[in-house]
Design a protein around this motif. Structure first.
Motif, short mmCIF file in Angstrom:
data_model
loop_
_atom_site.label_atom_id
_atom_site.label_comp_id
_atom_site.label_asym_id
_atom_site.label_seq_id
_atom_site.Cartn_x
_atom_site.Cartn_y
_atom_site.Cartn_z
N LEU A 312 -39.78 47.04 40.77
CA LEU A 312 -40.83 46.72 39.81
C LEU A 312 -42.20 47.11 40.36
CD1 LEU A 312 -40.48 45.53 37.11
CD2 LEU A 312 -40.84 43.27 38.04
N LEU A 313 -42.44 46.73 41.62
CA LEU A 313 -43.75 47.03 42.23
C LEU A 313 -43.97 48.54 42.32
CD1 LEU A 313 -44.08 44.36 45.05
CD2 LEU A 313 -45.42 44.59 42.96
N THR A 314 -42.89 49.27 42.70
CA THR A 314 -43.03 50.72 42.80
C THR A 314 -43.46 51.29 41.46
OG1 THR A 314 -41.19 50.66 44.33
CG2 THR A 314 -41.86 52.80 43.55
N VAL A 315 -42.77 50.84 40.40
CA VAL A 315 -43.06 51.40 39.08
C VAL A 315 -44.47 51.04 38.64
CG1 VAL A 315 -42.42 51.28 36.67
CG2 VAL A 315 -40.67 51.52 38.38
N ILE A 316 -44.90 49.81 38.92
CA ILE A 316 -46.22 49.39 38.46
C ILE A 316 -47.33 50.00 39.31
CG2 ILE A 316 -47.76 47.42 38.18
CD1 ILE A 316 -45.29 45.75 37.59
N GLN B 39 -33.75 42.45 28.28
CA GLN B 39 -33.76 41.47 27.20
C GLN B 39 -32.77 40.33 27.40
OE1 GLN B 39 -34.08 42.78 23.01
NE2 GLN B 39 -32.21 41.62 22.75
N MET B 40 -31.53 40.68 27.75
CA MET B 40 -30.55 39.60 27.88
C MET B 40 -30.70 38.88 29.22
SD MET B 40 -29.71 39.65 25.01
CE MET B 40 -28.71 38.19 24.93
N GLY B 41 -31.42 39.50 30.16
CA GLY B 41 -31.79 38.78 31.37
C GLY B 41 -32.75 37.65 31.02
N GLN B 42 -33.70 37.96 30.15
CA GLN B 42 -34.63 36.93 29.68
C GLN B 42 -33.87 35.81 28.97
OE1 GLN B 42 -37.34 40.61 28.46
NE2 GLN B 42 -37.87 38.77 27.29
N ALA B 43 -32.91 36.22 28.12
CA ALA B 43 -32.13 35.23 27.37
C ALA B 43 -31.32 34.35 28.31
CB ALA B 43 -31.21 35.92 26.37
N MET B 44 -30.73 35.01 29.36
CA MET B 44 -29.94 34.26 30.34
C MET B 44 -30.83 33.19 30.99
SD MET B 44 -29.80 34.32 33.92
CE MET B 44 -30.45 35.93 34.33
N PHE B 45 -32.05 33.59 31.32
CA PHE B 45 -32.97 32.69 32.00
C PHE B 45 -33.33 31.50 31.11
CE2 PHE B 45 -36.71 31.59 34.50
CZ PHE B 45 -36.25 31.88 35.76
N THR B 46 -33.63 31.76 29.84
CA THR B 46 -34.02 30.65 28.96
C THR B 46 -32.82 29.75 28.66
OG1 THR B 46 -33.68 32.03 27.03
CG2 THR B 46 -35.91 31.89 27.88
N THR B 47 -31.61 30.33 28.62
CA THR B 47 -30.43 29.49 28.41
C THR B 47 -30.22 28.57 29.60
OG1 THR B 47 -29.50 31.38 27.24
CG2 THR B 47 -28.04 29.53 27.63
N TYR B 48 -30.51 29.08 30.81
CA TYR B 48 -30.43 28.22 31.99
C TYR B 48 -31.44 27.08 31.90
CZ TYR B 48 -27.10 30.16 35.31
OH TYR B 48 -25.95 30.52 35.96
N ILE B 49 -32.64 27.40 31.38
CA ILE B 49 -33.65 26.35 31.21
C ILE B 49 -33.10 25.25 30.29
CG2 ILE B 49 -35.92 25.83 30.22
CD1 ILE B 49 -36.86 28.56 31.21
N ALA B 50 -32.50 25.68 29.16
CA ALA B 50 -31.92 24.72 28.22
C ALA B 50 -30.83 23.90 28.89
CB ALA B 50 -31.37 25.45 27.00
N LEU B 77 -44.97 37.48 28.28
CA LEU B 77 -45.33 37.65 29.68
C LEU B 77 -44.90 39.02 30.20
CD1 LEU B 77 -46.55 35.82 31.96
CD2 LEU B 77 -44.20 35.49 32.72
N VAL B 78 -43.69 39.44 29.83
CA VAL B 78 -43.20 40.75 30.26
C VAL B 78 -44.14 41.83 29.75
CG1 VAL B 78 -41.37 42.43 29.88
CG2 VAL B 78 -40.78 40.11 30.51
N ALA B 108 -38.61 50.04 34.72
CA ALA B 108 -39.30 48.76 34.90
C ALA B 108 -38.46 47.62 34.33
CB ALA B 108 -40.66 48.80 34.23
N SER B 109 -37.86 47.84 33.15
CA SER B 109 -37.08 46.76 32.55
C SER B 109 -35.85 46.44 33.39
CB SER B 109 -36.70 47.10 31.11
OG SER B 109 -35.70 48.08 31.08
N LEU B 110 -35.29 47.46 34.05
CA LEU B 110 -34.16 47.20 34.94
C LEU B 110 -34.60 46.37 36.14
CD1 LEU B 110 -32.48 50.68 34.82
CD2 LEU B 110 -31.52 48.56 33.96
N GLY B 111 -35.83 46.64 36.62
CA GLY B 111 -36.36 45.84 37.71
C GLY B 111 -36.51 44.38 37.30
N ILE B 112 -37.03 44.17 36.09
CA ILE B 112 -37.19 42.80 35.59
C ILE B 112 -35.84 42.11 35.51
CG2 ILE B 112 -37.96 41.41 33.62
CD1 ILE B 112 -39.83 43.77 32.93
#
Lengths: 335, 303
Positions: A312-316, B39-50, B77-78, B108-112
């Motif tokens: 991520l940091l590399t890309v940004i 996208q589904m990484g975000q969903a996974m995270f919010t489901t964990y919050i729930a 935020l993303v 970048a999205s793969l990094g997220i």
């Protein structure tokens, strides 16, 4: 305008760099214990796969999230040839290159119509689907269990020459020549007419096609070359001990992409650097977490976290990767 | 006949979930020109919050609402933290090549995705856990005969239907919805007519985050929850989006349901291990036969 450089087909520079790499790793291995020698063998193997991404994305701008699946194609074809037809491992590796190149041809035929996110998504689906083929047709591909294959024993002339050779050393001696050859091939390729054609397609498809470049054909050729490399890497990677679906997971594809991005997608030196990072970073992190006595839940996921953050940091910060950053500094010094 | 009904109802309720995922992907693709693999990484995270909230004895519904809100926040935020700085960089000399401009956001999205998965592993130990459903997941009975549909399936279909109706009203009846459609069609003209294209973009990330968060909440009672469970959903959602035409919201919903039926029928009439292969073949067929998708328009397709 920048100066136009001309290169001979077999460049002196690429020969030199490949030899430097070969000798450097070899010298490093003498300093290392068995575990790190094994890691060096991993570096040599994975470097070939990372180069396949540098070639594909760096030279032509196409993105593949499925290099791991192509590695699986190479690994399975080599393993099948060795276990079913009982041919020698070396011949199997060479044939694996051809099989995966052929696979790359089909992939390229589909990919020539796709670009950007379409291609990324399709290759990601492929990364998941290809290993599942092995489970679906388990009588032929022996399912989850896979094939146990190894590098065998070093030939007599080598043991006579070097004395006793450990398994770790032998795996390095198998992988390293292939890595050096691949390095040599990729360096040469990027300096030839085809290399320049690929970069033209990457930078501006319309301009390239106006200059008389056949875009579709160029993309297919890039895919064939890249797949050949990935297939070779997959064969060597599998022969460390096991060729099975679990050896080529989707995460492997993403890890390879990370290595290529961290180093700099357009730089071959960057590919080497990135490969070192992905192989040794987990070890370094493990030492740090042991030293700090962090709980296990953190230490398991810390490598993945660091690799994701690095990506991520590399890309940004600098999408050209560490190689781009170096170039930037050098430029600043010149002016 | 009974196995047909089983496949049909499973296909409808799973298809409804795929429709949400695919809708989320298309929203961001139209709004920001990015296919969001996180996208589904975000969903996974919010489901964990729930899941965490429910463990702390909050009610299902308060956890449900908080997960949706955090889905929207995470999406925004993303965009604000990563994608927007990236797109302003894209005009710099650093990325002057055409193809890299679409490639870099994907990376970048793969990094997220990687970061979110690792964080979920650190926070919640990463082992698979169950996720509750608000209604029973056993088959419904009518008189003496078993029906092929469960109460939870009906719940899923109902919730998704409601979400789709709300989305439709938002896009056709509200000013903000119209602004989003306008900026997807022509950002330059939209900007000139005084609409803040940047905020519209962030809003599409937020809505997409909510939709995928909802998908996560609806799918995990059946699949359980782990950092990797929702990966498959992303693959299916992507295929559904391509089948429907990556630019059409209605197409993405249609694509989701089609994929639901395809997968359910492969599951029932063939074997579950064929599902991946079926998805790949279906995707390749769609790309070869109708690359612009069922409802996508040929001109808009940015390929």
């Amino acid at each position: 305008m920048s100066k136009v450089k001309t290169h001979k087909v077999i460049g002196f520079r690429s020969t030199r760099l490949a030899i430097i790499f070969f000798v450097f790793i070899l010298l490093l291995s003498m300093k290392f214990g068995p575990y790190n020698q094994f890691q060096l063998a991993n570096i040599a193997t994975l470097l070939i796969a990372v180069l396949s991404i540098t070639l594909l994305t760096g030279a032509s701008g196409q993105i593949s999230l499925g290099q791991g699946a192509i590695m699986a194609v190479g690994g399975y074809s080599a393993a099948l040839l060795v276990t079913r037809l009982e041919i020698s491992m070396w011949l199997a590796f060479v044939l694996a290159i051809f099989v995966s190149a052929l696979f790359g041809l089909f992939l390229g035929l589909a990919a020539a119509r796709l670009s950007g996110p379409y291609l990324a998504g399709t290759t990601l689906v492929m990364a998941l689907a290809i290993p599942s083929i092995a489970i679906r047709f388990d009588s032929f591909f022996s399912g989850d269990i896979g094939f146990s294959v190894d590098y065998g024993y070093p030939p007599d002339w080598l043991t006579n020459l070097l004395g006793e050779i450990t398994i770790e050393e032998w795996s390095l001696y198998v992988a390293l020549p292939f890595a050096a050859l691949s390095l040599f091939a990729v360096l040469n390729l990027s300096n030839t007419r085809s290399g320049r054609t690929w970069r033209a397609v990457r930078d501006n498809e319309v301009a390239a096609s106006l200059a008389g470049i056949n875009i579709a054909r160029t993309k297919i050729i890039v895919f064939v070359c890249s797949s050949a490399l990935a297939g070779l890497a997959g064969a060597i990677y599998g022969f460390r001990g096991l060729v099975a679906p679990s050896v080529y997971p989707t995460d492997l594809s993403l890890l390879l992409l990370t290595a290529a991005v961290i180093g700099g997608l357009r730089s071959i030196g960057g590919a080497i650097f990135g490969t070192f990072v992905i192989v040794f970073l987990p070890d370094v992190i493990e030492r740090v977490t042991k030293f700090l006595e962090l709980p296990e839940t953190i230490s398991i996921y810390l490598p993945a976290l660091m690799i994701g953050l690095l990506l991520l940091l590399t890309v940004i910060l600098n999408p050209r990767g560490s190689a781009g950053a170096l170039e930037h500094i050098r430029h600043r010094h010149k002016h | 006949m009974n196995s047909f009904l089983t496949a049909f109802f499973a296909g409808t309720s799973q298809g409804a979930i795929y429709a949400l995922v695919s809708l989320g992907l298309v929203l961001v693709w139209r709004g920001a020109g990015v296919v969001n693999f996180a996208q589904m990484g975000q969903a996974m995270f919010t489901t964990y919050i729930a899941s965490q909230l429910i463990q702390n004895e909050y009610s299902y519904w308060s956890a449900f609402v908080i997960a949706l809100i955090s889905g929207a926040l995470l999406g925004a935020l993303v965009d604000l933290g990563i994608m927007r700085p990236l797109s302003s960089r894209k005009n710099s000399q650093l990325l002057n090549s055409q193809s890299m401009r679409t490639t870099v956001p994907v990376i970048a999205s793969l990094g997220i995705l990687g970061v979110l998965k690792a964080l979920a592993g650190i926070f919640w130990a990463g082992e698979e856990r169950g996720f509750p459903a608000p209604v029973p997941t056993t088959g419904l009975r009518l008189g003496n005969s078993d029906l092929a549909i469960t109460g939870f399936d009906l719940f899923v279909i109902g919730v998704v239907f409601l979400a789709l109706v709300l989305t439709t009203i938002f896009f056709t009846r509200t000013g903000m919805g119209l602004a989003m459609r306008a900026s997807a069609l022509n950002p330059e003209v939209t900007r000139l007519s005084g609409i803040r294209v940047g905020s519209v973009r962030t809003l599409s990330w937020a809505i997409s985050g909510t939709a995928s968060s909802l998908a996560g909440l609806l799918v995990t009672p059946k699949t359980n929850l782990s950092p990797n469970t929702l990966d498959l959903l992303l693959i299916i959602g992507f295929t559904a989006a391509v089948v429907g035409g990556l630019t059409s919201l209605a197409g993405s919903v249609l694509g989701g349901f089609i994929l639901g039926y395809v997968i359910a029928f492969v599951n029932v009439y063939s074997a579950p291990e064929n599902v991946f292969l079926a998805i790949l073949i279906f995707l390749l067929l769609a790309l070869f036969l109708r690359p612009q998708g069922i409802l996508g328009s040929k001109e808009v397709r940015r390929v």
